[in-house]
Design a protein around this motif. Sequence first.
Motif, mmCIF file in Angstrom:
data_model
loop_
_atom_site.group_PDB
_atom_site.id
_atom_site.type_symbol
_atom_site.label_atom_id
_atom_site.label_comp_id
_atom_site.label_asym_id
_atom_site.label_seq_id
_atom_site.Cartn_x
_atom_site.Cartn_y
_atom_site.Cartn_z
ATOM 1 N N ARG A 1 60.303 131.781 58.719
ATOM 2 C CA ARG A 1 60.077 130.719 57.733
ATOM 3 C C ARG A 1 61.210 129.708 57.745
ATOM 4 N NH1 ARG A 1 60.617 132.663 52.693
ATOM 5 N NH2 ARG A 1 61.628 134.587 53.392
ATOM 6 N N PHE A 2 62.261 129.996 58.531
ATOM 7 C CA PHE A 2 63.445 129.129 58.539
ATOM 8 C C PHE A 2 63.802 128.722 59.972
ATOM 9 C CE2 PHE A 2 63.865 132.357 55.159
ATOM 10 C CZ PHE A 2 63.776 131.536 54.042
ATOM 11 N N PRO A 3 62.925 127.983 60.646
ATOM 12 C CA PRO A 3 63.200 127.650 62.045
ATOM 13 C C PRO A 3 64.466 126.812 62.224
ATOM 14 C CG PRO A 3 61.334 126.375 61.199
ATOM 15 C CD PRO A 3 61.635 127.423 60.189
ATOM 16 N N ARG A 4 64.768 125.938 61.278
ATOM 17 C CA ARG A 4 65.958 125.096 61.421
ATOM 18 C C ARG A 4 67.237 125.931 61.326
ATOM 19 N NH1 ARG A 4 64.537 119.649 57.819
ATOM 20 N NH2 ARG A 4 62.738 118.984 59.063
ATOM 21 N N LEU A 5 67.242 126.891 60.409
ATOM 22 C CA LEU A 5 68.422 127.746 60.291
ATOM 23 C C LEU A 5 68.619 128.583 61.552
ATOM 24 C CD1 LEU A 5 68.214 129.022 56.594
ATOM 25 C CD2 LEU A 5 69.704 127.261 57.539
ATOM 26 N N HIS A 6 67.525 129.101 62.108
ATOM 27 C CA HIS A 6 67.637 129.888 63.337
ATOM 28 C C HIS A 6 68.080 129.011 64.510
ATOM 29 C CE1 HIS A 6 66.401 134.006 62.449
ATOM 30 N NE2 HIS A 6 65.570 133.505 61.552
ATOM 31 N N ALA A 7 67.584 127.780 64.556
ATOM 32 C CA ALA A 7 68.004 126.867 65.626
ATOM 33 C C ALA A 7 69.491 126.559 65.507
ATOM 34 C CB ALA A 7 67.181 125.578 65.564
ATOM 35 N N ALA A 8 69.941 126.284 64.287
ATOM 36 C CA ALA A 8 71.368 125.999 64.085
ATOM 37 C C ALA A 8 72.210 127.219 64.431
ATOM 38 C CB ALA A 8 71.612 125.578 62.634
ATOM 39 N N ARG A 9 71.756 128.389 64.028
ATOM 40 C CA ARG A 9 72.494 129.625 64.311
ATOM 41 C C ARG A 9 72.577 129.870 65.810
ATOM 42 N NH1 ARG A 9 71.083 134.888 65.076
ATOM 43 N NH2 ARG A 9 72.601 136.465 64.421
ATOM 44 N N SER A 10 71.485 129.637 66.522
ATOM 45 C CA SER A 10 71.482 129.837 67.974
ATOM 46 C C SER A 10 72.447 128.872 68.656
ATOM 47 C CB SER A 10 70.063 129.640 68.525
ATOM 48 O OG SER A 10 69.168 130.579 67.962
ATOM 49 N N LEU A 11 72.490 127.631 68.185
ATOM 50 C CA LEU A 11 73.383 126.632 68.786
ATOM 51 C C LEU A 11 74.852 126.982 68.570
ATOM 52 C CD1 LEU A 11 71.504 123.308 67.918
ATOM 53 C CD2 LEU A 11 71.906 124.249 70.200
ATOM 54 N N VAL A 12 75.207 127.369 67.336
ATOM 55 C CA VAL A 12 76.621 127.659 67.086
ATOM 56 C C VAL A 12 77.043 128.963 67.755
ATOM 57 C CG1 VAL A 12 76.785 126.311 64.973
ATOM 58 C CG2 VAL A 12 76.097 128.707 64.828
ATOM 59 N N MET A 13 76.109 129.918 67.924
ATOM 60 C CA MET A 13 76.446 131.131 68.668
ATOM 61 C C MET A 13 76.704 130.811 70.130
ATOM 62 S SD MET A 13 74.007 134.142 67.075
ATOM 63 C CE MET A 13 74.741 135.386 68.145
ATOM 64 N N LEU A 14 75.913 129.900 70.687
ATOM 65 C CA LEU A 14 76.133 129.477 72.063
ATOM 66 C C LEU A 14 77.472 128.745 72.183
ATOM 67 C CD1 LEU A 14 75.126 129.136 74.967
ATOM 68 C CD2 LEU A 14 73.897 127.082 74.228
ATOM 69 N N GLY A 15 77.762 127.858 71.227
ATOM 70 C CA GLY A 15 79.040 127.161 71.241
ATOM 71 C C GLY A 15 80.208 128.114 71.129
ATOM 72 N N SER A 16 80.074 129.135 70.279
ATOM 73 C CA SER A 16 81.135 130.127 70.128
ATOM 74 C C SER A 16 81.368 130.883 71.429
ATOM 75 C CB SER A 16 80.760 131.104 69.004
ATOM 76 O OG SER A 16 81.701 132.144 68.908
ATOM 77 N N ALA A 17 80.280 131.270 72.105
ATOM 78 C CA ALA A 17 80.401 132.025 73.357
ATOM 79 C C ALA A 17 81.129 131.211 74.425
ATOM 80 C CB ALA A 17 79.012 132.430 73.848
ATOM 81 N N ILE A 18 80.753 129.941 74.573
ATOM 82 C CA ILE A 18 81.374 129.093 75.594
ATOM 83 C C ILE A 18 82.846 128.846 75.264
ATOM 84 C CG2 ILE A 18 81.364 126.784 76.631
ATOM 85 C CD1 ILE A 18 78.312 126.742 76.186
#
Length: 286
Positions: free
Chosen positions: A57-74
């Motif tokens: 029900r929260f696609p924007r929150l999941h998209a933001a979470r996925s992006l910042v997790m990717l940024g953190s990994a890099i």
Amino acid sequence: MLAGIGLFGLLDANSKLLSSAGHEVWQVLLVRFAALLLVVLCARALIPGWGGALGTRFPRLHAARSLVMLGSAICFFQAFSLLPLAEGYLVFFTSPFLVLALSAWFLRERPPAVAWAWCAVGFAGVAIGLAPGLVGDAGPAGGTASPPLLGYLYALGGTCCYSAVFVLNRQLRTEPGIGRVLFWPSLLGFAVMLPLGLSQWSTPTALSLAQMVGNGLIVGAATVCLAEAFRHATASRLAPFGYSGLVWSLTWDFAFWGRIPLPAMLAGAAVVVFACIMSERAAARR
């Protein structure tokens, strides 16, 4: 929370080993995300419905979470390829303060003064533990060895992304199941890293490949631990426990490189443990 912080410390140590072996960040992250995605898909194939529904029900929150997790990994992989673990962690340990500030801003969870106070005590413990190594890092001709500024910038970027993950975990706490918190970040990471990783692919040894796959399993377990922690407690209650990373870093330093902690590091670790215990006692009283 403690288990998640420890697993992320193990991830950093393993990634530093891979970086020292000459592996590029894109290849390492490609295998990491591929392994995690494969584990999730295989688990759902063997046990239908494992991890709960993938829709949200929260696609924007999941998209933001996925992006910042990717940024953190890099960012963290690049930071620890340029910096010693101790100096990278000194930047990372600003995260509890960022978590408190972000939780007040986005979640409207006003951190009590005692949470800020015990975070400050925890940071003091980190400073005690790491100060001798930083001050004594002398370069040639008696000068001070200065790691690249880029390394510090990567560490700061990774810390900001990592802190944002905490807040987003808290916002998504009402969604049951762990499928979503693993599937979407691993799918995005795999899609982004696929062209980059293949363009710089070099055949890894069996050990390096096992380490890369292991990174995927470690980050999956760590992600689940943190997501579950934030289902049950506020960001202000959990933030001081971020400093347990100092204790974990000493553990992994000894396990992988045989480094015996200095007395100052043990003293700093004791202050960190004390701050975590007292912070939890104060939260329990509230």
